[in-house]
Design a protein around this motif. Structure first.
Motif, PDB file in Angstrom:
ATOM      1  N   THR A 203     -52.224  90.623 -63.007  1.00 33.64           N
ATOM      2  CA  THR A 203     -53.522  90.192 -63.528  1.00 33.64           C
ATOM      3  C   THR A 203     -54.606  90.701 -62.597  1.00 33.64           C
ATOM      4  O   THR A 203     -54.465  90.629 -61.371  1.00 33.64           O
TER       5      THR A 203
ATOM      6  N   ASP B 103     -50.403  88.090 -58.928  1.00 33.41           N
ATOM      7  CA  ASP B 103     -49.330  87.452 -59.697  1.00 33.41           C
ATOM      8  C   ASP B 103     -48.408  88.465 -60.382  1.00 33.41           C
ATOM      9  O   ASP B 103     -48.130  88.360 -61.580  1.00 33.41           O
TER      10      ASP B 103
ATOM     11  N   PRO C 292     -62.207  90.851 -65.344  1.00 35.59           N
ATOM     12  CA  PRO C 292     -61.586  89.787 -64.553  1.00 35.59           C
ATOM     13  C   PRO C 292     -60.577  88.971 -65.357  1.00 35.59           C
ATOM     14  O   PRO C 292     -60.781  88.698 -66.540  1.00 35.59           O
ATOM     15  N   ASN C 293     -59.481  88.613 -64.701  1.00 33.14           N
ATOM     16  CA  ASN C 293     -58.427  87.768 -65.275  1.00 33.14           C
ATOM     17  C   ASN C 293     -57.717  88.372 -66.487  1.00 33.14           C
ATOM     18  O   ASN C 293     -57.179  87.644 -67.308  1.00 33.14           O
ATOM     19  N   THR C 294     -57.707  89.690 -66.603  1.00 33.84           N
ATOM     20  CA  THR C 294     -57.011  90.315 -67.729  1.00 33.84           C
ATOM     21  C   THR C 294     -55.694  90.923 -67.254  1.00 33.84           C
ATOM     22  O   THR C 294     -55.555  91.323 -66.100  1.00 33.84           O
TER      23      THR C 294
ATOM     24  N   ILE D 110     -57.861  90.499 -60.537  1.00 34.89           N
ATOM     25  CA  ILE D 110     -58.429  89.337 -59.848  1.00 34.89           C
ATOM     26  C   ILE D 110     -59.646  88.772 -60.582  1.00 34.89           C
ATOM     27  O   ILE D 110     -60.361  89.486 -61.278  1.00 34.89           O
ATOM     28  N   ALA D 111     -59.861  87.474 -60.399  1.00 36.21           N
ATOM     29  CA  ALA D 111     -60.940  86.762 -61.104  1.00 36.21           C
ATOM     30  C   ALA D 111     -62.318  87.272 -60.711  1.00 36.21           C
ATOM     31  O   ALA D 111     -63.240  87.272 -61.531  1.00 36.21           O
ATOM     32  N   ASP D 112     -62.495  87.716 -59.472  1.00 41.16           N
ATOM     33  CA  ASP D 112     -63.821  88.159 -59.042  1.00 41.16           C
ATOM     34  C   ASP D 112     -63.945  89.688 -59.049  1.00 41.16           C
ATOM     35  O   ASP D 112     -64.674  90.257 -58.256  1.00 41.16           O
TER      36      ASP D 112
END
Length: 135
Positions: A85, A46, A13-15, A87-89
């Motif tokens: 990026t 993004d 996540p977020n990488t 996604i965070a989840d």
């Protein structure tokens, strides 16, 4: 059209992730009105884009992502890098995504099989007859 994936920190996540599309006019003639389309998966957010190569590439306004290449000379090539990026989840590692890319010209293509590519991440093979039977 070809694709490559670069995830220097792994798929977490977020990488950051980079998908690089590579295109070449392998035919004998000049191609006009070439359109390159990439269906970026929803797991990548993004996005930003960079272009490399001698071919003039223009992102069609209001699209994510459709590019036009006005003239592609024989042997001419280029690359489009999509930086995004994860996604965070992102529920690693059991979830997959697929990135599809397609290139097409207005003229007849003697070798259309190299105009579509897909890049799969964590894809799994499924035996289709079992799904169709409802097992």
């Amino acid at each position: 059209v070809g694709q490559a994936l670069d995830a220097p920190q792994g798929l977490a996540p977020n990488t950051p992730v980079t998908i690089t599309l590579t295109f070449t006019n392998a035919g004998p003639g000049v191609e006009n009105g070439v359109v390159l389309t990439d269906l970026l998966p929803a797991a990548l957010v993004d996005p930003s884009v960079a272009y490399y190569g001698p071919a003039d590439v223009t992102l069609e306004e209001g699209t994510t992502f459709v590019w036009t290449i006005d003239v592609l000379e024989p042997g001419a090539s280029g690359q489009i890098a999509i930086y995004a990026t994860l996604i965070a989840d992102w529920p690693e590692p059991e979830v997959s995504f697929i990135n599809f890319a397609r290139i097409a010209a207005q003229t007849y293509d003697h070798e259309p099989s190299n105009n579509i590519s897909w890049l799969g991440v964590n894809t799994k093979k499924v035996y289709l007859p079992l799904i169709l039977k409802g097992y």
